[in-house]
Design an enzyme around this catalytic site. Sequence first.
Site, PDB file in Angstrom:
ATOM      1  CB  SER A 114       5.900  -0.750  81.556  1.00  0.00           C
ATOM      2  OG  SER A 114       7.103  -0.836  82.238  1.00  0.00           O
ATOM      3  CG  HIS A 115       7.464  -4.767  82.418  1.00  0.00           C
ATOM      4  ND1 HIS A 115       6.854  -3.722  83.069  1.00  0.00           N
ATOM      5  CD2 HIS A 115       6.862  -5.892  82.858  1.00  0.00           C
ATOM      6  CE1 HIS A 115       5.927  -4.194  83.889  1.00  0.00           C
ATOM      7  NE2 HIS A 115       5.913  -5.505  83.782  1.00  0.00           N
ATOM      8  CG  ASP A 278      11.185  -0.647  81.296  1.00  0.00           C
ATOM      9  OD1 ASP A 278      11.840   0.389  81.110  1.00  0.00           O
ATOM     10  OD2 ASP A 278      10.069  -0.648  81.852  1.00  0.00           O
ATOM     11  CG  ASP A 280       8.061   2.608  80.359  1.00  0.00           C
ATOM     12  OD1 ASP A 280       8.683   1.587  80.692  1.00  0.00           O
ATOM     13  OD2 ASP A 280       7.336   3.239  81.141  1.00  0.00           O
ATOM     14  CG  ASP A 282       9.643   2.976  83.836  1.00  0.00           C
ATOM     15  OD1 ASP A 282       9.946   1.873  83.328  1.00  0.00           O
ATOM     16  OD2 ASP A 282       8.476   3.272  84.168  1.00  0.00           O
ATOM     17  NE  ARG A 283       9.366  -2.455  85.252  1.00  0.00           N
ATOM     18  CZ  ARG A 283       8.747  -3.507  85.733  1.00  0.00           C
ATOM     19  NH1 ARG A 283       9.340  -4.687  85.744  1.00  0.00           N
ATOM     20  NH2 ARG A 283       7.518  -3.407  86.199  1.00  0.00           N
ATOM     21  CE  LYS A 377       9.612   1.367  87.217  1.00  0.00           C
ATOM     22  NZ  LYS A 377       8.158   1.601  87.274  1.00  0.00           N
TER      23      LYS A 377
END
Length: 544
Positions: A114-115, A278, A280, A282-283, A377
């Site tokens: 992710s982030h 981010d 991947d 999703d944010r 998300k």
Amino acid sequence: MTQIVTVPTTPFDGQAPGTSGLRKKVKVFQQPGYAENFIQSVFDVVERAPGAVLVIGGDGRYHNRTVIQQAIRMAAANGYARVLVGQGGILSTPAASHVIRKYKASGGLILSASHNPAGPDEDFGIKYNIANGGPAPESVTGAMLERTRVIDRWLTVEAPDVDLDTLGETAVRGLTVQVLDPVADYADLMETLFDFDAIRKVVASGFTMRMDSMSAVTGPYAVEILERRLGFAPGTVVNAVPLEDFGGHHPDPNLIHAKELYDLMMSEDAPDIGAASDGDGDRNLIIGRGRFITPSDSLAMLAANIEIAPAYRGRLAGIARSMPTSAAADRVAEALGVPCFETPTGWKFFGNLLDAGKVTICGEESAGTGSDHVREKDGLWAVLLWLNVLAVRGISVDDLAREHWARFGRNYYARHDFEGIATEGANALMDGLKAQLADLPGKTFGPLTVQVADSFSYTDPVDGSVSANQGIRVLFEDGSRIVMRLSGTGTQGATLRLYLERYEPSFGDLDADTGVMLQAQIAAAEAIAGIVAHTGRTAPDVIT
Ligand code: G16
């Protein structure tokens, strides 16, 4: 007959999936058998029929391609009939969720941390999503963990690497591997949800934006959707090429790591809207000209306006938010006469509510917003919904925020992160909090009196499963609150998250400085938890 190779192995400690999958340093994943043990544990416990389809994709970070090749060979040995993999090994997390749903796969492996930063010395991760497209629920991640503790073999086949860069099909020992365009299906889905014509019209008449993809996965998606399909000027998307180390950036779309975007949006040269996503995808981060929108407010503001978007007209069933997310969305739900659900941190907790049609939009303070279009998300989705609302209503981000607060009041909100602290200190702090819970009600801290103090526990209204110990809440008599929990996504030591919130009614001070408004809550948190003593830190590392 496929020649299956059985490789003996022994368990690795600590393969527990955290808030969102197994996340560790790349060096940990590079140990022989480490990724294989985890992937085999997944294959050993997840539900799938013979001839099942598996989706594999990742955010393109360092080590992505290596694990994809391992996973393809293991899928062949474990009886999958077909693997769908994004070209170049790329699939944003929401795009992977969509591909799982669209092609009726039994699940998918999403390779991402992710982030968290990427590169040989940084982080990697593996997450399994189930057939509804969403992250595996606790019952499944619990079974995976049990399996990692006793695993004694993993299965693979001998086969050369698959060419991940060319679209089309390859046979791998009885398995068909299909390399697909990672962007097309997702971009088409977005066109079915939003009023692209309305957005195109305002873009043509001079509406401008800056989208910072942070050298991570959303670049190709954003260029296709924003520049090619919606007509924003070339160069609107910056840092648009996914790099294995994210260009050395920390791809967390917040005011610290997307500072350049923030500075632009606060300057005279600001476009109409600034956004970032981010690692991947999703944010999301939304900033208007001179106006930062907190993720909690973004959820509330989008929920209040979601029916403007064509796919959501007349069908807002309910709203869900994670417990530490501010209660701004609750006020919208109340005004619109729909239920609002409060879940633990982790997108997986929204899955049942979405599947059951109980909620249409969900969101989290950690910069996540999404809907029932997928089961993750979705950063670009949130950006497009903002664009759709602004285009149809002909209003600026700042005006929309002011209008919202004037109607619902404002939940001043901040999150303080104390990162990479010693695990013992973090655990002692949380134990100390738990030990005080019974004594806190009635105690005063400056102007604040504690009304309720508890450890958040959630009973899923769909399947009745109970998730206890999901963070400490201290609620004050004036309606403000503090929440503390330890992050489940870090890879080094512990991260303490302190969430602070205070409600100001619509007739109150709606344009004050957040830090000033939350001073009493910050002081109360220190007095109750002893953060300085337990962490050795006098100030948070990140304030969002
Ligand atoms: C993951 C989860 C989110 C969660 C976030 C922060 O996000 O999917 O639901 O809110 O972690 O979790 P924590 O506070 O435990 O670090 P992502 O974007 O990292 O996949």
